[in-house]
Design an enzyme around this catalytic site. Sequence first.
Site, short mmCIF file in Angstrom:
data_model
loop_
_atom_site.label_atom_id
_atom_site.label_comp_id
_atom_site.label_asym_id
_atom_site.label_seq_id
_atom_site.Cartn_x
_atom_site.Cartn_y
_atom_site.Cartn_z
N LYS A 136 52.08 48.99 -20.96
CA LYS A 136 52.63 50.09 -21.75
C LYS A 136 54.02 50.48 -21.24
CE LYS A 136 49.28 53.01 -20.83
NZ LYS A 136 48.42 52.21 -19.95
N ARG A 147 45.36 60.71 -23.27
CA ARG A 147 44.35 59.86 -22.64
C ARG A 147 42.95 60.37 -22.93
NH1 ARG A 147 47.90 57.79 -18.28
NH2 ARG A 147 46.88 56.11 -17.17
N ARG A 199 51.79 44.34 -9.39
CA ARG A 199 52.63 45.36 -10.02
C ARG A 199 53.38 46.18 -8.97
NH1 ARG A 199 50.89 49.69 -14.52
NH2 ARG A 199 49.67 50.77 -12.95
N ARG A 205 52.01 51.05 -6.04
CA ARG A 205 51.41 52.37 -6.19
C ARG A 205 50.11 52.44 -5.39
NH1 ARG A 205 51.33 53.47 -12.60
NH2 ARG A 205 49.32 54.33 -11.99
N ARG A 255 39.78 53.26 -12.56
CA ARG A 255 40.68 53.62 -13.66
C ARG A 255 40.28 52.92 -14.95
NH1 ARG A 255 46.15 52.15 -11.16
NH2 ARG A 255 47.05 52.90 -13.10
P1 AMP Z 1 49.77 55.96 -15.23
O1 AMP Z 1 51.06 55.83 -14.50
O2 AMP Z 1 49.94 56.21 -16.69
O3 AMP Z 1 48.82 54.82 -14.94
O4 AMP Z 1 49.06 57.27 -14.65
C1 AMP Z 1 48.71 57.39 -13.28
C2 AMP Z 1 47.68 58.47 -13.08
O5 AMP Z 1 48.22 59.73 -13.52
C3 AMP Z 1 46.40 58.30 -13.87
O6 AMP Z 1 45.45 57.45 -13.23
C4 AMP Z 1 45.91 59.74 -13.97
O7 AMP Z 1 45.34 60.16 -12.75
C5 AMP Z 1 47.21 60.51 -14.15
N1 AMP Z 1 47.58 60.65 -15.58
C6 AMP Z 1 48.67 60.13 -16.21
N2 AMP Z 1 48.69 60.48 -17.52
C7 AMP Z 1 47.57 61.23 -17.71
C8 AMP Z 1 47.00 61.89 -18.83
N3 AMP Z 1 47.58 61.84 -20.05
N4 AMP Z 1 45.84 62.58 -18.65
C9 AMP Z 1 45.25 62.67 -17.44
N5 AMP Z 1 45.71 62.06 -16.34
C10 AMP Z 1 46.87 61.35 -16.46
#
Ligand code: AMP
Length: 210
Positions: free
Chosen positions: A13, A88, A123, A156, A167
Amino acid sequence: MNMIFLGAPGAGKGTQAEVVCKELNIPAISTGNMLREAVKNGTDAGLAAKKYMDAGDLVPDEVVIGVLKDRIAQDDAKNGFILDGFPRTVPQAEALEKMGVQIDKVVEIDVPDENITARMSGRRVCEKCGNSYHIEHKPTKVEGICDACGGNVVQRVDDKPETVIARLKTYHEKTAPLKDFYQSKGKLVSVPGTNGIEETSKAVLAAIKG
Ligand code: AMP
């Protein structure tokens, strides 16, 4: 045009959002990047989010919705945006509707679970600007340094295999139902995310313009 990019963690994404936002000259808004920044800066949202992020769980809706609401109110988002990683959950999608945000298209980038864990181990992400890289498929020009901003490119903490499994589970339970939510509104388009970055970009752009 307001768009949502939907897909499992590691589906691409963020990488595709970077390509499409340049092409359409609209910002890519990643709640994950904003939350990581908030954690780094020790803000209230960051303090509330950290333990969930480290465990691979979702941050509570009210925290993320607050962060997102402030971001899309900014000037650069007036002509459209790509949401990467938001919504999400169904309540987050409903919150967007309550804010009066019109979503034009939801692009699902579809990658089977069995491909995800392998991808995640390679990644890397820029800790300054959030740009994403992959040691094989999208390496930085200079090792460890972001091509875009010169920041440090790191793995990360939540990309460790055990957190990735958590996740993915969260994705299937809480986020995948959004496919039906947007399908029923006639907004969902799905593209395969397994054909390499460039092919996927072509498919995503075709889906957006089609
Ligand atoms: P990402 O970089 O999108 O993979 O997000 C990393 C982490 O941030 C996720 O595993 C969640 O813990 C948190 N996170 C990001 N976006 C959301 C969202 N829309 N709702 C809840 N948690 C989020």
